[in-house]
Design an enzyme around this catalytic site. Structure first.
Site, short mmCIF file in Angstrom:
data_model
loop_
_atom_site.label_atom_id
_atom_site.label_comp_id
_atom_site.label_asym_id
_atom_site.label_seq_id
_atom_site.Cartn_x
_atom_site.Cartn_y
_atom_site.Cartn_z
N LYS A 20 0.47 -1.08 0.36
CA LYS A 20 0.20 -0.11 -0.42
C LYS A 20 0.69 1.50 -0.17
CE LYS A 20 -2.09 1.89 3.64
NZ LYS A 20 -3.84 1.59 4.66
N ASN B 255 -15.27 12.80 23.11
CA ASN B 255 -13.71 14.09 21.57
C ASN B 255 -13.01 15.07 22.41
OD1 ASN B 255 -12.25 13.13 19.52
ND2 ASN B 255 -13.66 15.03 18.41
P1 NAD Z 1 -9.52 12.45 12.24
O1 NAD Z 1 -8.72 13.95 11.34
O2 NAD Z 1 -10.41 12.54 10.93
O3 NAD Z 1 -9.63 12.51 13.42
C1 NAD Z 1 -9.04 13.04 13.52
C2 NAD Z 1 -9.57 13.00 15.40
O4 NAD Z 1 -8.40 12.66 16.34
C3 NAD Z 1 -10.61 13.80 15.96
O5 NAD Z 1 -11.47 12.59 16.80
C4 NAD Z 1 -10.10 14.23 17.35
O6 NAD Z 1 -10.66 15.30 17.76
C5 NAD Z 1 -8.91 13.93 17.43
N1 NAD Z 1 -7.87 15.00 17.80
C6 NAD Z 1 -6.70 15.47 17.55
N2 NAD Z 1 -5.83 16.16 18.01
C7 NAD Z 1 -6.03 15.79 19.11
C8 NAD Z 1 -5.71 16.31 20.08
N3 NAD Z 1 -4.25 17.12 20.03
N4 NAD Z 1 -5.32 16.04 21.16
C9 NAD Z 1 -6.69 14.23 20.80
N5 NAD Z 1 -8.02 14.12 19.64
C10 NAD Z 1 -7.42 15.00 18.70
O7 NAD Z 1 -8.46 11.07 11.64
P2 NAD Z 1 -9.43 9.71 11.08
O8 NAD Z 1 -8.87 9.40 10.15
O9 NAD Z 1 -10.45 9.72 12.42
O10 NAD Z 1 -7.99 9.30 12.57
C11 NAD Z 1 -7.80 8.99 13.69
C12 NAD Z 1 -6.72 8.18 13.75
O11 NAD Z 1 -6.55 7.20 13.30
C13 NAD Z 1 -5.58 9.61 12.98
O12 NAD Z 1 -4.22 9.63 14.09
C14 NAD Z 1 -4.86 8.27 12.45
O13 NAD Z 1 -3.65 8.22 11.85
C15 NAD Z 1 -5.36 6.89 12.89
N6 NAD Z 1 -5.30 5.93 11.88
C16 NAD Z 1 -4.32 4.65 12.46
C17 NAD Z 1 -4.61 4.07 11.72
C18 NAD Z 1 -4.66 1.87 12.13
O14 NAD Z 1 -4.32 1.30 11.43
N7 NAD Z 1 -4.50 2.24 13.10
C19 NAD Z 1 -5.16 3.45 10.35
C20 NAD Z 1 -5.82 4.47 10.48
C21 NAD Z 1 -5.83 5.75 10.86
#
Ligand code: NAD
Length: 321
Positions: free
Chosen positions: A67, A159
């Site tokens: 990917k 959140n």
């Molecule tokens: P998004 O940008 O749509 O949402 C971000 C989320 O994090 C929101 O709930 C926001 O309020 C919160 N947030 C932002 N800044 C913050 C802070 N300083 N303190 C606490 N909360 C905070 O992102 P998303 O697409 O929903 O992804 C969320 C997370 O999941 C990201 O870190 C992304 O990298 C991760 N992710 C992980 C995987 C995995 O396989 N583990 C896969 C995809 C995404």
């Protein structure tokens, strides 16, 4: 070569298909039949973009590929998703590229499938309340996948940006479940299963919030420095992950390991629980935690399933290559 465009993915692969593909490849990883290659992730010095590759090989399913993609913060202004992913699959016998698959929706589906797999194998059977920490793009997929695993009666959510909470309320309504926005203290007191899916760089969920018997699926931490929960939770939980090497370096466990609270050898592979070689939950009181770091093999597994379904449904675009 087959092309499965991003716009076709939603009509092809379901959350259930994704769950089965991810559960099966986690088991293959634990058996040693599938392995991930080292992850490449680079700030490219253009458009503030982070670009990288996740790749691997599933010898059992003969799925080989990568990917490619990353994060382009300026995309929203262009009407595009900030996260961009494309999967390329190769013929394991010849090395020829055989499929190009849109990977954006697949990423959300495979990530939600991973936490759902952990809930299936680690949460209490009588779990009734689902707690959601995070209300971004991934959260809706997470909630939809999680509620299929237990007879949840209610969703509670918190959140960091409260203005995003309507996404959780709307998703719960779509699923026919009552939703309550609560403090983190209240969330921990009520929830039997907690999914964290944020881009936080400091612990939000603290040890004192967590009651005995809780299962946590920590899904947001996928990079060095990110953190969602208090390392003390990992110290008193049984900790499982998709891949131990990623868990201790870029996953939620990086902090507990750095603080000397958890050793690498204390962290189990979820695939071993699926295979039955390591026990899952052993008592109603124990706390279990799944550190979902996100591995390339998850992407390849759902992409291979999407290719199979695209062929069956006649929506695969075939090109000479
Ligand atoms: P998004 O940008 O749509 O949402 C971000 C989320 O994090 C929101 O709930 C926001 O309020 C919160 N947030 C932002 N800044 C913050 C802070 N300083 N303190 C606490 N909360 C905070 O992102 P998303 O697409 O929903 O992804 C969320 C997370 O999941 C990201 O870190 C992304 O990298 C991760 N992710 C992980 C995987 C995995 O396989 N583990 C896969 C995809 C995404």
């Amino acid at each position: 070569m087959i092309i499965v465009p991003e716009k076709e993915i939603a009509g092809l692969i379901s959350a259930e298909d994704s769950f089965d593909a991810v559960e099966s490849v986690f088991a293959a990883m634990a058996r040693g039949d599938a392995y991930n290659f080292p992850v490449i992730r680079e700030a490219i010095g253009h458009a503030d973009a982070l670009y990288g590759f996740k790749s691997g090989f599933d010898r059992a399913g003969l799925v080989l590929g990568l990917k490619s993609g990353g994060y382009w913060p300026g995309n929203a202004d262009k009407g595009l998703t900030n996260h961009q992913s494309t999967v390329v699959l190769f013929d394991a016998d010849t090395g020829q590229a055989h499929a190009l698959v849109g990977g954006n929706l697949l990423t959300a589906l495979r990530t939600a499938a991973a936490s759902a797999v952990s809930i299936k194998h680690l949460a209490r059977k009588d779990a009734k309340v689902l707690g959601m920490v995070g209300a971004g793009h991934q959260s809706a997929f997470q909630m939809r996948a999680a509620v299929k695993q237990r007879d949840f009666e209610k969703v509670v959510g918190w959140n960091y940006h409260p203005e995003m909470l309507p996404r959780l309320a709307e998703t719960a309504e779509e699923l026919g479940l009552p939703f309550e926005a609560v403090s983190l203290e209240e969330l921990g007191a009520q929830a039997d299963v907690i999914v964290t899916i944020t881009s936080s760089f400091e612990a939000q969920v603290m040890d004192a919030h967590i009651k005995p018997g809780t299962h946590l699926a920590c899904m947001g931490t996928d990079t060095k420095g990110k953190q969602e929960v208090d390392p003390a939770i990992l110290a008193r939980a049984r900790v499982f992950t998709d891949e131990v090497a990623q868990s201790v370096s870029i996953g939620e466990a990086q902090h507990a390991v750095a603080a000397g609270l958890v050793a690498e050898g204390d962290i189990g592979q979820i695939g071993a629980v699926i295979e039955g070689t390591v026990p899952g939950r052993q008592s109603a009181e124990e706390i279990t935690l799944f550190d979902g770091t996100g591995v390339g093999l998850q992407d390849l597994a759902v992409a291979a399933k999407a290719v199979e379904l695209a062929r069956e449904k006649g929506v695969a675009v075939e090109v000479d290559f």
